[in-house]
Design a protein around this motif. Structure first.
Motif, PDB file in Angstrom:
ATOM      1  N   ARG A 183     -13.151  -1.059  -7.838  1.00 38.62           N
ATOM      2  CA  ARG A 183     -12.215  -2.056  -7.320  1.00 38.62           C
ATOM      3  C   ARG A 183     -12.320  -3.330  -8.161  1.00 38.62           C
ATOM      4  O   ARG A 183     -13.336  -3.581  -8.802  1.00 38.62           O
ATOM      5  CB  ARG A 183     -12.528  -2.394  -5.856  1.00 38.62           C
ATOM      6  CG  ARG A 183     -12.292  -1.249  -4.873  1.00 38.62           C
ATOM      7  CD  ARG A 183     -12.775  -1.628  -3.492  1.00 38.62           C
ATOM      8  NE  ARG A 183     -12.588  -0.546  -2.543  1.00 38.62           N
ATOM      9  CZ  ARG A 183     -11.567  -0.445  -1.690  1.00 38.62           C
ATOM     10  NH1 ARG A 183     -10.642  -1.397  -1.674  1.00 38.62           N
ATOM     11  NH2 ARG A 183     -11.470   0.572  -0.861  1.00 38.62           N
ATOM     12  N   GLN A 231     -10.583  -7.660  -8.598  1.00 35.95           N
ATOM     13  CA  GLN A 231      -9.858  -8.755  -7.969  1.00 35.95           C
ATOM     14  C   GLN A 231      -9.465  -9.765  -9.030  1.00 35.95           C
ATOM     15  O   GLN A 231     -10.022  -9.777 -10.133  1.00 35.95           O
ATOM     16  CB  GLN A 231     -10.689  -9.444  -6.883  1.00 35.95           C
ATOM     17  CG  GLN A 231     -11.906 -10.184  -7.377  1.00 35.95           C
ATOM     18  CD  GLN A 231     -13.071  -9.266  -7.649  1.00 35.95           C
ATOM     19  OE1 GLN A 231     -13.258  -8.274  -6.938  1.00 35.95           O
ATOM     20  NE2 GLN A 231     -13.846  -9.574  -8.658  1.00 35.95           N
ATOM     21  N   TYR A 261      -3.379  -1.649  -7.616  1.00 34.91           N
ATOM     22  CA  TYR A 261      -2.896  -2.693  -6.712  1.00 34.91           C
ATOM     23  C   TYR A 261      -1.431  -2.978  -7.030  1.00 34.91           C
ATOM     24  O   TYR A 261      -1.018  -2.964  -8.197  1.00 34.91           O
ATOM     25  CB  TYR A 261      -3.715  -3.975  -6.882  1.00 34.91           C
ATOM     26  CG  TYR A 261      -5.191  -3.781  -6.613  1.00 34.91           C
ATOM     27  CD1 TYR A 261      -5.707  -3.973  -5.342  1.00 34.91           C
ATOM     28  CD2 TYR A 261      -6.056  -3.393  -7.636  1.00 34.91           C
ATOM     29  CE1 TYR A 261      -7.070  -3.792  -5.089  1.00 34.91           C
ATOM     30  CE2 TYR A 261      -7.409  -3.208  -7.389  1.00 34.91           C
ATOM     31  CZ  TYR A 261      -7.904  -3.399  -6.112  1.00 34.91           C
ATOM     32  OH  TYR A 261      -9.233  -3.198  -5.866  1.00 34.91           O
ATOM     33  N   GLU A 273       0.838  -1.190   0.000  1.00 32.71           N
ATOM     34  CA  GLU A 273       0.000   0.000   0.000  1.00 32.71           C
ATOM     35  C   GLU A 273       0.878   1.247   0.000  1.00 32.71           C
ATOM     36  O   GLU A 273       1.915   1.288   0.678  1.00 32.71           O
ATOM     37  CB  GLU A 273      -0.919   0.006   1.210  1.00 32.71           C
ATOM     38  CG  GLU A 273      -1.889  -1.172   1.254  1.00 32.71           C
ATOM     39  CD  GLU A 273      -2.768  -1.163   2.481  1.00 32.71           C
ATOM     40  OE1 GLU A 273      -3.774  -0.426   2.496  1.00 32.71           O
ATOM     41  OE2 GLU A 273      -2.438  -1.887   3.447  1.00 32.71           O
ATOM     42  N   GLN A 298      -9.625  -5.758  -1.565  1.00 30.56           N
ATOM     43  CA  GLN A 298      -9.072  -4.967  -0.467  1.00 30.56           C
ATOM     44  C   GLN A 298      -7.602  -4.655  -0.718  1.00 30.56           C
ATOM     45  O   GLN A 298      -7.013  -5.083  -1.699  1.00 30.56           O
ATOM     46  CB  GLN A 298      -9.232  -5.712   0.862  1.00 30.56           C
ATOM     47  CG  GLN A 298     -10.666  -5.989   1.270  1.00 30.56           C
ATOM     48  CD  GLN A 298     -11.178  -7.308   0.767  1.00 30.56           C
ATOM     49  OE1 GLN A 298     -10.477  -8.025   0.066  1.00 30.56           O
ATOM     50  NE2 GLN A 298     -12.417  -7.641   1.119  1.00 30.56           N
TER      51      GLN A 298
END
Length: 325
Positions: free
Chosen positions: A66, A68, A159, A40, A142
């Motif tokens: 977002r 994934q 990410y 992060e 996340q």
């Protein structure tokens, strides 16, 4: 105080005993797993996380929302050897259990029991968890590296995943938790792979969001086409944010990845054909990069052969036989 000292001494003794265990026992307790960690931006700024030159990094940008996904690491020779050793250990245990169960069954059979006879494990029938389950690397939704939502700019989430150097295949836009059913689509019928090098950020940019694929390309991925977006394709943005520009980074060099088993039992699909990288002949993935490399190698080989033939001296003509007397 004495009790605390005694407890500490006991803990140290246990630690020393554990350290003295053979390497095989350690492997047995903790099999090889693909190492990965989400990075992060706020942790880099605070110093809690750093970019390790011995590790590799994968960068992904997701426009608007977002996202994934799962990557599958290609196991190294050492990881394959450890997996094979684990199979042998578990196979030996299964044979031991079979011998015990068979004795129990034979004893109870004499008393009239009709229980099912144990089945002997064989090298052909015995299996353990597929090695692919140990090679999974996830990102999102996340642990976002950074979020861009400034006025006048397109909203996006990014990410950054720290991984071991090696080859990675994009398994698909999947969300998976051990023990739960996966959500999303497995690109088991065709995908892309790339090399993540040590000390380098390998950028996938917004490639995984498929903005580069027009409707015609998307139609090759599904039989349900009513809800496909009818929009023009736009070039992939391979760039990294300014916060990462000071590190070594490079665009991912994509190659076609072939079919694989659906070991997650997920919905099956494939990534759209990627210009210059991946095509499909019906249900067969075609490695366009590999084809181009083969054609270039054949052209060079032909050119070398032609040049060699041109430099060789011409063969002398055969002498004319003398006339008969």
């Amino acid at each position: 105080m004495i009790a605390r000292i005694a407890a500490l001494a006991g803990a140290l003794a246990l630690a020393a005993t554990a350290a003295a265990l053979p390497a095989a026992a350690a492997e047995k307790e903790k099999p090889d797993l693909a190492e990965a960690k989400a990075i992060e931006l706020k942790s880099i700024v605070s110093g809690k996380q750093t970019i390790d030159p011995a590790k590799a990094y994968i960068f992904i940008r997701s426009p608007l929302n977002r996202s994934q996904g799962l990557f599958l690491k290609t196991p190294s020779a050492a990881e394959i050897a450890n997996y094979e050793n684990e199979w042998k250990r578990q196979f030996a245990k299964a044979q031991e259990r079979y011998a015990r169960d068979l004795k129990t069954w034979e004893a109870t059979a004499k008393s009239g029991s009709r229980g099912r006879k144990p089945e002997e494990p064989t090298a052909e029938s015995f299996a353990i968890t597929p090695i692919e389950m140990r090679m999974l690397v996830a990102f999102g939704p996340q642990f976002v590296f950074d979020k861009v939502d400034a006025p006048g700019t397109e909203k996006s989430f990014s990410y950054l995943v720290e991984v071991e150097p090696g080859e990675y295949t994009f398994l698909g836009p999947l969300f998976y938790l051990p023990g739960a059913a996966p959500a999303g689509t497995c690109y088991c019928m065709g995908s892309v792979k790339f090399e993540a090098k040590a000390g380098q950020i390998t950028s996938l940019g917004d490639f995984l969001s498929l903005g580069w694929a027009d409707r015609k390309a998307l139609e090759q991925t599904t039989v349900v086409r009513e809800f496909l977006p009818d929009r023009p394709a736009r070039p992939t943005d391979w760039s990294v944010p300014e916060a990462l520009a000071k590190y070594t980074f490079a665009r991912a060099e994509l190659r076609a990845a072939g079919k694989r088993n659906n070991f997650l039992n997920a919905m099956v699909g494939r990534i759209p054909p990627v210009p210059g990288v991946l095509a499909y002949e019906r249900d067969v993935p075609v490695d366009l990069v590999g084809q181009a490399e083969e054609e270039a190698a054949e052209a060079i080989e032909a050119a070398v052969a032609e040049a060699t033939a041109a430099t060789e001296p011409a063969a002398s003509p055969a002498p004319t036989p003398a006339p008969a007397p």
